[in-house]
Design a protein around this motif. Structure first.
Motif, PDB file in Angstrom:
ATOM      1  N   UNK A   1       0.524  -1.328  -0.413  1.00 10.48           N
ATOM      2  CA  UNK A   1       0.190  -0.324   0.031  1.00 10.48           C
ATOM      3  C   UNK A   1       0.600   1.205   0.102  1.00 10.48           C
ATOM      4  N   UNK A   2       0.708   2.236  -1.237  1.00  7.83           N
ATOM      5  CA  UNK A   2       1.092   2.993  -0.815  1.00  7.83           C
ATOM      6  C   UNK A   2       0.394   4.281  -0.208  1.00  7.83           C
ATOM      7  N   UNK A   3       2.160   4.587   0.359  1.00  7.66           N
ATOM      8  CA  UNK A   3       1.332   6.047   1.489  1.00  7.66           C
ATOM      9  C   UNK A   3       2.325   7.568   1.583  1.00  7.66           C
ATOM     10  N   UNK A   4       1.185   8.704   1.418  1.00  7.09           N
ATOM     11  CA  UNK A   4       1.997   9.661   1.041  1.00  7.09           C
ATOM     12  C   UNK A   4       1.301  10.561   1.804  1.00  7.09           C
ATOM     13  N   UNK A   5       2.500  12.075   1.563  1.00  9.09           N
ATOM     14  CA  UNK A   5       2.970  13.282   2.922  1.00  9.09           C
ATOM     15  C   UNK A   5       3.530  13.806   1.515  1.00  9.09           C
ATOM     16  N   UNK A   6       2.392  15.263   2.082  1.00  8.50           N
ATOM     17  CA  UNK A   6       2.269  16.606   1.035  1.00  8.50           C
ATOM     18  C   UNK A   6       3.334  17.781   2.201  1.00  8.50           C
ATOM     19  N   UNK A   7       3.277  18.991   1.218  1.00  8.26           N
ATOM     20  CA  UNK A   7       4.322  19.452   1.739  1.00  8.26           C
ATOM     21  C   UNK A   7       4.751  20.506   0.723  1.00  8.26           C
ATOM     22  N   UNK A   8       5.044  21.847   0.754  1.00  6.59           N
ATOM     23  CA  UNK A   8       4.972  23.408   0.148  1.00  6.59           C
ATOM     24  C   UNK A   8       4.120  23.839   0.537  1.00  6.59           C
ATOM     25  N   UNK A   9       3.147  24.083   0.798  1.00 10.70           N
ATOM     26  CA  UNK A   9       1.927  24.671   1.546  1.00 10.70           C
ATOM     27  C   UNK A   9       2.356  25.788   1.955  1.00 10.70           C
ATOM     28  N   UNK A  10       1.853  26.590   2.368  1.00 10.24           N
ATOM     29  CA  UNK A  10       2.060  28.353   3.044  1.00 10.24           C
ATOM     30  C   UNK A  10       1.938  29.622   2.010  1.00 10.24           C
ATOM     31  N   UNK A  11       1.594  30.858   2.557  1.00 15.77           N
ATOM     32  CA  UNK A  11       1.596  31.833   2.398  1.00 15.77           C
ATOM     33  C   UNK A  11       2.203  32.512   1.055  1.00 15.77           C
ATOM     34  N   UNK A  12       1.506  33.007   0.354  1.00 18.71           N
ATOM     35  CA  UNK A  12       1.587  33.802  -0.786  1.00 18.71           C
ATOM     36  C   UNK A  12       0.661  35.033  -1.497  1.00 18.71           C
ATOM     37  N   UNK A  25       5.874   6.708  -0.193  1.00 18.70           N
ATOM     38  CA  UNK A  25       6.157   5.498   0.349  1.00 18.70           C
ATOM     39  C   UNK A  25       5.870   4.076   0.086  1.00 18.70           C
ATOM     40  N   UNK A  26       6.206   2.798  -0.349  1.00 14.65           N
ATOM     41  CA  UNK A  26       5.878   2.295  -0.384  1.00 14.65           C
ATOM     42  C   UNK A  26       6.188   1.284  -2.529  1.00 14.65           C
ATOM     43  N   UNK A  27       5.632   0.021  -2.428  1.00 17.15           N
ATOM     44  CA  UNK A  27       6.367  -0.243  -3.732  1.00 17.15           C
ATOM     45  C   UNK A  27       5.863  -0.247  -4.944  1.00 17.15           C
ATOM     46  N   UNK A  28       5.947  -0.215  -5.921  1.00 16.73           N
ATOM     47  CA  UNK A  28       5.524   0.008  -7.039  1.00 16.73           C
ATOM     48  C   UNK A  28       4.808   1.271  -7.758  1.00 16.73           C
ATOM     49  N   UNK A  29       5.927   2.933  -7.090  1.00 16.83           N
ATOM     50  CA  UNK A  29       5.365   3.486  -6.823  1.00 16.83           C
ATOM     51  C   UNK A  29       4.741   4.711  -8.721  1.00 16.83           C
ATOM     52  N   UNK A  68      -0.411  25.852 -13.115  1.00 17.25           N
ATOM     53  CA  UNK A  68       0.244  24.548 -12.561  1.00 17.25           C
ATOM     54  C   UNK A  68       0.575  23.786 -13.305  1.00 17.25           C
ATOM     55  N   UNK A  69       1.684  22.673 -12.874  1.00 13.62           N
ATOM     56  CA  UNK A  69       2.414  22.479 -14.179  1.00 13.62           C
ATOM     57  C   UNK A  69       2.826  20.949 -13.112  1.00 13.62           C
ATOM     58  N   UNK A  70       2.282  19.488 -13.420  1.00 16.05           N
ATOM     59  CA  UNK A  70       2.105  19.121 -12.423  1.00 16.05           C
ATOM     60  C   UNK A  70       3.278  17.937 -13.133  1.00 16.05           C
ATOM     61  N   UNK A  71       4.090  17.119 -12.081  1.00 16.26           N
ATOM     62  CA  UNK A  71       5.575  16.520 -12.793  1.00 16.26           C
ATOM     63  C   UNK A  71       5.980  15.336 -11.923  1.00 16.26           C
ATOM     64  N   UNK A  72       6.321  14.156 -12.327  1.00 12.84           N
ATOM     65  CA  UNK A  72       7.287  13.594 -11.032  1.00 12.84           C
ATOM     66  C   UNK A  72       8.125  13.236 -11.022  1.00 12.84           C
ATOM     67  N   UNK A  73       9.336  12.476 -10.306  1.00 21.26           N
ATOM     68  CA  UNK A  73      10.094  11.693 -10.519  1.00 21.26           C
ATOM     69  C   UNK A  73      10.154  10.171  -9.802  1.00 21.26           C
ATOM     70  N   UNK A  74      10.107   9.318 -10.377  1.00 26.59           N
ATOM     71  CA  UNK A  74       9.963   8.209  -9.830  1.00 26.59           C
ATOM     72  C   UNK A  74      11.352   7.456  -9.000  1.00 26.59           C
ATOM     73  N   UNK A  75      12.275   7.717  -9.004  1.00 28.77           N
ATOM     74  CA  UNK A  75      13.661   7.788  -8.501  1.00 28.77           C
ATOM     75  C   UNK A  75      13.007   7.790  -6.961  1.00 28.77           C
TER      76      UNK A  75
END
Length: 127
Positions: A1-12, A25-29, A68-75
């Motif tokens: 099971x994948x577990x997710x943690x967001x970060x980077x929010x704030x006041x702008x 975290x977890x396998x096969x993300x 907005x732009x979504x991207x990912x780094x699987x490594x």
């Protein structure tokens, strides 16, 4: 099971930028579609963007397209949401969600059918 943690929010300030991260975290993300959703006070959770496991497909809501732009780094088991030209109406708690289905399926089904979520990160845009 994948577990997710967001970060980077704030006041702008309006017109500014933020980059959100969704660390998994977890396998096969790399086989999971990841979507970003947001929920403003008193409103329903809404789709923002999604990216396929291989990053060959991305989807955006009309309200964020071009900003907005979504991207990912699987490594690094991480998905990013680069948010530019932020406006007060972008203020919300932003959540990432992961799903093993195709990205277009995730976008079509909507948030109610997704089971793996992070805890959310608050983005506040002042005018």
């Amino acid at each position: 099971q994948v577990q997710l943690v967001e970060s980077g929010g704030g006041l702008v300030q309006a017109g500014g930028s933020l980059r959100l991260s969704c660390a998994a975290s977890g396998r096969a993300f790399a086989s999971y579609t990841v979507g970003w959703f947001r929920q403003a006070p008193g409103q329903e959770r809404k789709f923002v963007a999604a990216i396929s496991g291989s990053a060959d497909s991305t989807y955006y809501s009309d309200s964020v397209k071009g900003r907005f732009t979504i991207s990912r780094d699987n490594a690094k088991n991480t998905v990013y949401l680069q948010m530019n030209s932020l406006q007060p109406e972008d203020t919300a708690v932003y959540y990432c969600a992961a799903d093993p289905r195709e990205a277009i399926v995730v976008v079509t089904l909507g948030y109610r059918y997704l089971k793996v979520w992070g805890q959310g990160t608050l983005v506040t845009v002042s005018s």
